[in-house]
Design an enzyme around this catalytic site. Structure first.
Site, PDB file in Angstrom:
ATOM      1  N   ARG A 159      -2.121  -3.807 -11.390  1.00  0.00           N
ATOM      2  CA  ARG A 159      -2.867  -4.621 -10.431  1.00  0.00           C
ATOM      3  C   ARG A 159      -3.619  -5.714 -11.178  1.00  0.00           C
ATOM      4  NH1 ARG A 159      -6.578  -1.457  -6.256  1.00  0.00           N
ATOM      5  NH2 ARG A 159      -8.036  -1.298  -8.003  1.00  0.00           N
TER       6      ARG A 159
ATOM      7  N   SER B   1      -0.862   0.595   1.600  1.00  0.00           N
ATOM      8  CA  SER B   1      -2.237   1.082   1.719  1.00  0.00           C
ATOM      9  C   SER B   1      -2.547   1.384   3.182  1.00  0.00           C
ATOM     10  CB  SER B   1      -3.227   0.031   1.212  1.00  0.00           C
ATOM     11  OG  SER B   1      -3.056  -0.204  -0.164  1.00  0.00           O
TER      12      SER B   1
ATOM     13  N   LYS C  95     -12.885  -2.338  -6.452  1.00  0.00           N
ATOM     14  CA  LYS C  95     -12.204  -3.179  -5.469  1.00  0.00           C
ATOM     15  C   LYS C  95     -13.138  -3.414  -4.302  1.00  0.00           C
ATOM     16  CE  LYS C  95      -8.001  -3.284  -2.622  1.00  0.00           C
ATOM     17  NZ  LYS C  95      -6.817  -2.518  -2.188  1.00  0.00           N
TER      18      LYS C  95
END
Length: 527
Positions: free
Chosen positions: A46, A115, A144
């Site tokens: 990521r 997700s 995040k």
């Protein structure tokens, strides 16, 4: 073609990378390799703050490390990067490219994850043909910026229910300290469990990533090899007859008198004295402590923990006490007094039940109904209002399955269930309902008997009762029988003339209770 066939991918320990989390003086690539050596089974790269060229370079080198160890590599969001490096798949958010378009662009056999934060998300992911879902955020996370609310451990099960035919991992703030709770509590009412957990900062920010990954993998792998219905006990006392249940429960009283377990109680300040005296009368030893700083030490020496938030006080103490009790595998009895009366109580109960796994939840009909989101029975303060549930046995059984613990619903008739077996108990006297704190004392008695069950020496001859160490439904039944039988003996004493004389007589009868008295007076049925 993907490096590893997607049907054989192991999602047990899913690492999500973050270069910005790597400690000063440590190398990102070394961290990834150490994590893989420690047990990481799949890696998602990521990168949110670099340009495409840099992303491709970092992803290519990360892929080389992973594939060298036989580990698949997933790219977050960026299908172009995934195609450029020949990744094994992509992970998509709710606002990213639809699964159908991603599937048309990627090589055949590519892994696609999505997700999910709600049951609707997981249902759509399954319908769209995703290979797995990442459910969260389960806990608070600093890695995040969250666009969806934290759902908590118990919320994961609801999302799992809507995606029953799809693999799932939990993500969001998962650490070595909460991974057991995450795995155990994240189960749907239909029994679907997680395939694994996704971890970010616990590994990436560690100075010893291999050791941390190894510990996480051991916990996840151990859970998947031998999933337990309850934290304490993978076995069962044979519950083939009501008489066997009674005999087994009664035998715990002798263990209490022999071992005098320490019962840690965070309880309603209205009933501290009664609860302490009831504990002593049974033969155990009470300690009333609420400071969070004491909880780790107390969990080492206590036999069980009772959390009763009738007069909600030190919530931090309750949170820490439960975590420590889970870590030391001590039974926890949770008594959510008047949980349906106010939003504040519902919020605190939800926070506690997400933070640790209760062994037994004990409440009256209104309290159990509130936890089960039922409006069939209403709450008026600490009391239940209404005629009761049309099918109380099914209610406690369903809640036990949902919360993965023993559920006790107290009242004129008591019901106990572990989600499989449900027991009906009809002992007790009406005077119990006319004194302050009888329900709180019931929680005390249940905690004491559960402690005894956990202390049973497995090397002992189980004798005719065939009692198995750590069977908490037997502990719950024993605690109920002890208090209710004592109330029956107390109510008929000549010195009892009302509620004022009943309470001390009740303590006396708890003190004089024997296994034989419990067995002879028990009114127990299997539902």
């Amino acid at each position: 073609m993907p490096f590893i066939p997607k049907h054989s991918v192991d999602y047990s320990l899913y690492l999500v990378t973050g270069r910005d989390l790597v400690p000063p003086g440590h190398d990102y690539y070394h961290t990834v390799e150490e994590a893989v050596k420690g047990g990481v089974t799949i890696v998602q790269i990521r990168e949110k703050k670099c340009d495409t060229g840099e992303f491709i370079a970092v992803a290519q080198k990360t892929k080389e490390i992973c594939h060298r160890h036989g580990i698949p590599i997933i790219v977050n969001d960026r299908i172009d990067v995934a195609l450029a490096i020949g990744a094994d798949g992509v992970h998509l958010g709710q606002t990213d490219m639809p699964v159908s378009i991603a599937r048309s662009l990627l090589p055949e056999g590519s892994i696609i994850g999505v997700s999910c934060n709600t049951p609707g998300h997981s249902q759509k992911a399954r319908e769209d043909g995703a290979d797995y879902i990442g459910i969260g955020a389960v806990w608070g996370t600093q890695t995040k910026q969250l666009t969806e609310p934290i759902i908590g451990v118990r919320g994961v099960g609801e999302v799992l229910d809507s995606g029953v035919e799809i693999k799932a991992v939990a993500i969001g703030g998962i650490t070595t300290g909460n991974v057991s709770r995450t795995l155990h509590g994240s189960v749907s009412v239909h029994g679907k469990a997680l395939e694994g957990v996704a971890v970010v900062s616990e590994i990436m920010a560690s100075t010893t990533p291999q050791q941390v990954a190894r510990r996480l993998f051991e916990i996840v792998h151990g859970y998947k090899l031998a999933p337990r219905k309850h934290l304490q006990n993978p076995f069962r006392t044979p519950l083939d007859s009501s008489q066997n249940i009674v005999n087994a429960a009664a035998s715990l009283l002798s263990i209490i008198r022999k071992s005098s377990p320490l019962i840690h109680q965070i309880t309603n300040n209205v009933v501290v004295n009664q609860s302490a005296n009831a504990t002593l009368a049974l033969g155990a030893s009470p300690i009333m402590a609420t400071a969070a700083a004491e909880m780790q030490d107390l969990s080492q020496v206590s036999g069980a923990l009772l959390v009763n938030f009738g007069t909600i006080g030190d919530v931090e103490g309750m949170l820490e006490a439960g975590r420590c009790a889970n870590a030391t595998r001590k039974p926890i009895v949770f008594d959510p007094v008047a949980v349906g009366a106010t939003q504040h109580r519902r919020t605190i109960a939800n926070e506690l039940m997400n933070a640790w796994q209760a062994t037994v939840i004990k409440g009256n009909a209104a309290e159990i109904g509130a936890l089960a989101d039922s409006t069939e029975v209403q709450s008026r303060g600490v009391d239940s209002v209404g005629e009761g549930f049309a099918d109380p046995a099914s209610m406690v059984k369903a809640l036990a399955r949902k919360e993965r613990c023993i559920v006790v619903m107290s009242g004129p008739v008591d019901y106990v269930s572990d989600g499989e077996t449900t027991v009906k108990l009809s002992n007790g006297h009406e005077l119990l309902g006319r004194i302050t704190g009888s329900g709180c004392m019931l929680g005390t008695c249940i905690a004491t008997f559960c402690a005894a069950s956990n202390l049973l020496d497995t090397t002992d001859d189980p004798g005719p009762f065939r009692l198995v160490k750590g069977d908490m439904i037997i502990g719950a039944v024993g605690g109920i029988l002890a208090l209710n039988a004592a109330s029956e003996y107390a109510a008929v004493r000549q010195d009892v003339r009302g509620t004022g004389t009943f309470l001390p007589a009740l303590i006396d009868e708890l003190y004089g209770m024997t296994p034989e008295k419990l067995v002879s007076n028990a009114k127990v049925e299997l539902c």
